[in-house]
Motif scaffolding. Structure first.
Motif, PDB file in Angstrom:
ATOM      1  N   ALA A 183      34.625  52.522  38.163  1.00 32.53           N
ATOM      2  CA  ALA A 183      35.280  51.712  39.212  1.00 32.53           C
ATOM      3  C   ALA A 183      34.868  50.246  39.095  1.00 32.53           C
ATOM      4  O   ALA A 183      33.722  49.939  38.776  1.00 32.53           O
ATOM      5  CB  ALA A 183      34.900  52.253  40.583  1.00 32.53           C
ATOM      6  N   TYR A 184      35.824  49.381  39.347  1.00 40.67           N
ATOM      7  CA  TYR A 184      35.536  47.942  39.288  1.00 40.67           C
ATOM      8  C   TYR A 184      36.535  47.179  40.161  1.00 40.67           C
ATOM      9  O   TYR A 184      37.554  47.732  40.585  1.00 40.67           O
ATOM     10  CB  TYR A 184      35.566  47.442  37.842  1.00 40.67           C
ATOM     11  N   THR A 185      36.199  45.926  40.439  1.00 36.95           N
ATOM     12  CA  THR A 185      37.154  45.093  41.178  1.00 36.95           C
ATOM     13  C   THR A 185      37.672  43.966  40.288  1.00 36.95           C
ATOM     14  O   THR A 185      36.968  43.499  39.379  1.00 36.95           O
ATOM     15  CB  THR A 185      36.525  44.456  42.439  1.00 36.95           C
ATOM     16  N   LEU A 186      38.884  43.563  40.578  1.00 35.18           N
ATOM     17  CA  LEU A 186      39.471  42.371  39.955  1.00 35.18           C
ATOM     18  C   LEU A 186      39.681  41.364  41.082  1.00 35.18           C
ATOM     19  O   LEU A 186      40.038  41.748  42.198  1.00 35.18           O
ATOM     20  CB  LEU A 186      40.820  42.702  39.327  1.00 35.18           C
ATOM     21  N   ARG A 187      39.460  40.109  40.793  1.00 34.02           N
ATOM     22  CA  ARG A 187      39.733  39.059  41.784  1.00 34.02           C
ATOM     23  C   ARG A 187      40.984  38.323  41.320  1.00 34.02           C
ATOM     24  O   ARG A 187      40.978  37.639  40.302  1.00 34.02           O
ATOM     25  CB  ARG A 187      38.545  38.109  41.861  1.00 34.02           C
ATOM     26  N   GLU A 188      42.085  38.530  42.043  1.00 34.70           N
ATOM     27  CA  GLU A 188      43.372  37.989  41.595  1.00 34.70           C
ATOM     28  C   GLU A 188      43.858  36.890  42.539  1.00 34.70           C
ATOM     29  O   GLU A 188      43.556  36.935  43.735  1.00 34.70           O
ATOM     30  CB  GLU A 188      44.395  39.124  41.544  1.00 34.70           C
ATOM     31  N   PRO A 189      44.620  35.944  42.009  1.00 30.38           N
ATOM     32  CA  PRO A 189      45.109  34.844  42.867  1.00 30.38           C
ATOM     33  C   PRO A 189      45.968  35.379  44.015  1.00 30.38           C
ATOM     34  O   PRO A 189      46.744  36.322  43.826  1.00 30.38           O
ATOM     35  CB  PRO A 189      45.941  33.978  41.922  1.00 30.38           C
ATOM     36  N   VAL A 190      45.840  34.759  45.172  1.00 33.82           N
ATOM     37  CA  VAL A 190      46.568  35.242  46.351  1.00 33.82           C
ATOM     38  C   VAL A 190      48.070  34.994  46.217  1.00 33.82           C
ATOM     39  O   VAL A 190      48.867  35.699  46.824  1.00 33.82           O
ATOM     40  CB  VAL A 190      45.954  34.610  47.629  1.00 33.82           C
ATOM     41  N   GLY A 191      48.477  33.991  45.428  1.00 40.43           N
ATOM     42  CA  GLY A 191      49.917  33.770  45.208  1.00 40.43           C
ATOM     43  C   GLY A 191      50.319  32.335  45.467  1.00 40.43           C
ATOM     44  O   GLY A 191      49.637  31.396  45.070  1.00 40.43           O
ATOM     45  N   VAL A 192      51.450  32.188  46.181  1.00 36.38           N
ATOM     46  CA  VAL A 192      51.953  30.844  46.508  1.00 36.38           C
ATOM     47  C   VAL A 192      51.272  30.393  47.807  1.00 36.38           C
ATOM     48  O   VAL A 192      51.282  31.119  48.806  1.00 36.38           O
ATOM     49  CB  VAL A 192      53.483  30.873  46.697  1.00 36.38           C
ATOM     50  N   VAL A 193      50.683  29.196  47.769  1.00 37.67           N
ATOM     51  CA  VAL A 193      49.945  28.696  48.937  1.00 37.67           C
ATOM     52  C   VAL A 193      50.658  27.484  49.536  1.00 37.67           C
ATOM     53  O   VAL A 193      51.003  26.543  48.813  1.00 37.67           O
ATOM     54  CB  VAL A 193      48.497  28.289  48.547  1.00 37.67           C
TER      55      VAL A 193
END
Ligand code: NAD
Length: 499
Positions: free
Chosen positions: A155-165
């Motif tokens: 198991a692991y986490t990815l930190r992904e961009p939230v999108g359009v800001v």
């Protein structure tokens, strides 16, 4: 178009820039809006029009969101890794440093910021904000996790961009406050639709030239100029925007929050303050006085963290008030482009009127005006630095954010330090506070008890890209700066594989 009644020199680059009809910047290009209407931009030191920008519409926002969405989901930006994004952000920081004088002139003219401070604070801090987040871009990552259940899992986490800001900013530090949002969101891989304040849109528009020049792909950063309604309100409500990052007043912040609820977009709010400064009986008064004076007078008090409430022990009251009053008397109030000026005008007629209304109310409620509160002769939105004593917690000048060069002084009994802390915490705001003492224990105990996002010891108004910044209570939601800010522009994705 720039009419320079006071004959201060401005560079050719700035003169040419002011003469343009500024357009929106959408999908990598300057573009006109759906409406021909424009908004005049004023030099607050003269009250004269210096430029104009397009008054944007909802349709303009829709176009910008479409471009930002496309850039986020496909095309070169979506393929870049953190290191590559960081390189672009660093190039922007470098170009900004090369153009520092031009941006200092623009901020002075547009926001009424004394050019000495624009040169020493706004521009170099903005350069550092971009540079700091350029470095952060290559260090954003998830973690590996150990599940508790029996079995064999990875198991692991990815930190992904939230999108359009959606980025909505106020007029007091136009370039810097935008950078505090734009630099980290770009580091995280997001794209942006920015609405600068209609009062001070110029530096962000000039920055778009540099953003384009250093090679950010089209659609990554888009700017739509215009009023809070319709441009800001459309951004806050837009279904195509994943997050809104807002800096401004609490009243507008509440509207942004309500509108953002439609698609449950993520929200960061950097709102107002009424920051206390506590002088303890053992403070080094000669060193404290200049610090206290500049905490309220820097940028005419139009700073969200301005030290606007001062708490002094009774025994020191007169000495401290006289010391600050002397500094205020000697301040050089003048045109923002004059290098001798260390206090400029209020940023707009509206802001001047607002501060004057508060001063009237304060006097009616029984405060004593020791110094200031007057308008010098001549043009421009100038107001002299003001000290109100005999203020009480229930007065509007003490409870509400004035956002001007107005210091409210209250005294407390020398042997009751807890009373000073209680009075300091007696506010709906919680943005910043400062304590002034030579005793380490007093300082750190007070820092712990104060309900504020930033506490300064023997100083005030220290901002740095490495230090998280934001408010407790009604001063906002979330933190900007430091590594904290990366959380607010990323989503965590948990991946779990049965092996
Ligand atoms: P404001 O709330 O009037 O405007 C801020 C921005 O919101 C502007 O761009 C404005 O056009 C836009 N806006 C207005 N109505 C809107 C709506 N309905 N929907 C969306 N956007 C809308 O604030 P201001 O007068 O420009 O700035 C002063 C305030 O900003 C003060 O309260 C100050 O404390 C606060 N501020 C906070 C921080 C911080 O970091 N906490 C920093 C600087 C300023």
């Amino acid at each position: 178009m720039y009419q320079d009644t006071k004959n201060f020199e401005i560079s050719d680059a700035v003169r040419k820039f002011l003469q343009k009809l500024h357009m929106h910047h959408i999908n990598g290009d300057w573009t006109s809006g759906a409406s021909d209407e424009t908004i005049a931009v004023f030099d607050p030191a003269t009250g004269l029009k210096i430029s104009e920008v397009i008054s944007g519409t909802s349709e303009d926002v829709d176009r910008a969101v479409k471009a930002a969405r496309q850039a986020f989901e496909s095309g070169p930006w979506a393929q870049m890794n953190g290191y590559e994004r960081g390189r672009l952000i660093q190039k922007l920081s470098d170009r900004l440093a090369e153009c520092a004088e031009e941006f200092a002139e623009l901020e002075a003219l547009d926001a009424g910021k004394p050019i000495v401070y624009a040169r020493a604070a706004d521009i170099p801090t903005t350069v550092r904000v971009y540079s700091y987040h350029a470095g952060a871009a290559s260090k954003i990552s998830g973690e590996t996790l150990t599940p508790t259940m029996p079995g064999d899992f990875h198991a692991y986490t990815l930190r992904e961009p939230v999108g359009v800001v959606g980025v909505i900013t106020p007029w007091n530090f136009p370039l810097l406050l935008t950078a505090m949002k734009l630099a980290p969101l770009l580091a995280c891989g997001c794209t942006a639709v920015i609405k600068p304040s209609e009062v001070t849109p110029l530096s962000m528009l000039r920055l778009m030239d540099l953003i384009q020049e250093v090679g950010f792909p089209p659609g990554v950063v888009n700017v739509v100029t215009g009023y809070g309604d319709p441009v800001g309100s459309r951004i806050a409500a837009h279904e195509g925007i994943d997050k809104v990052s807002f800096t401004g007043s609490g009243a507008t912040g509440r509207k942004v929050l309500a509108a953002a609820g439609g698609n449950l977009k993520r929200v960061t709010l950097e709102l107002g303050g009424k920051s206390p400064m506590i002088v303890f009986p053992d403070a080094d008064i000669d060193k404290a006085i200049p610090g206290l004076a500049s905490a309220i007078l820097f940028h005419q008090g139009q700073v969200c963290t301005a030290g606007s409430r001062l708490f002094v022990p009774k025994s020191l009251h007169d000495r401290v008030v006289e010391g600050i009053a002397d500094m205020a008397k000697n301040i050089s109030l003048g045109h923002s482009l004059d290098s001798k000026t260390n206090m400029g005008p209020m940023a707009s007629q509206n802001q001047l009127d607002r501060v004057q209304r508060y001063l009237e109310q304060g006097k009616n409620e029984g405060a004593d005006c020791v110094i200031g509160g007057t308008r010098p002769e001549g043009n421009g939105y100038f107001l002299t630095p003001t000290i109100l004593t005999n203020t009480r917690p229930e007065m509007s000048v003490v409870k509400e954010e004035i956002f001007g060069p107005v210091l409210c002084v209250q005294s407390y009994s020398d042997d009751d330090r807890n009373d000073a802390i209680r009075l300091a915490n007696d506010t709906v705001f919680g943005l910043a506070a400062s304590v002034w003492t030579k005793d380490l224990s007093t300082a750190h105990k007070a820092a712990k008890k104060l309900r504020a996002g930033n506490v300064w010891i023997n100083t005030h108004n220290i901002f740095d890209p490495a230090l998280p910044f934001g408010g407790f209570k009604q001063s906002g939601w979330g933190r900007e700066q430091g590594s904290e800010v990366i959380r607010s522009y990323t989503e965590v994705k948990t991946v779990c594989a049965a092996l």
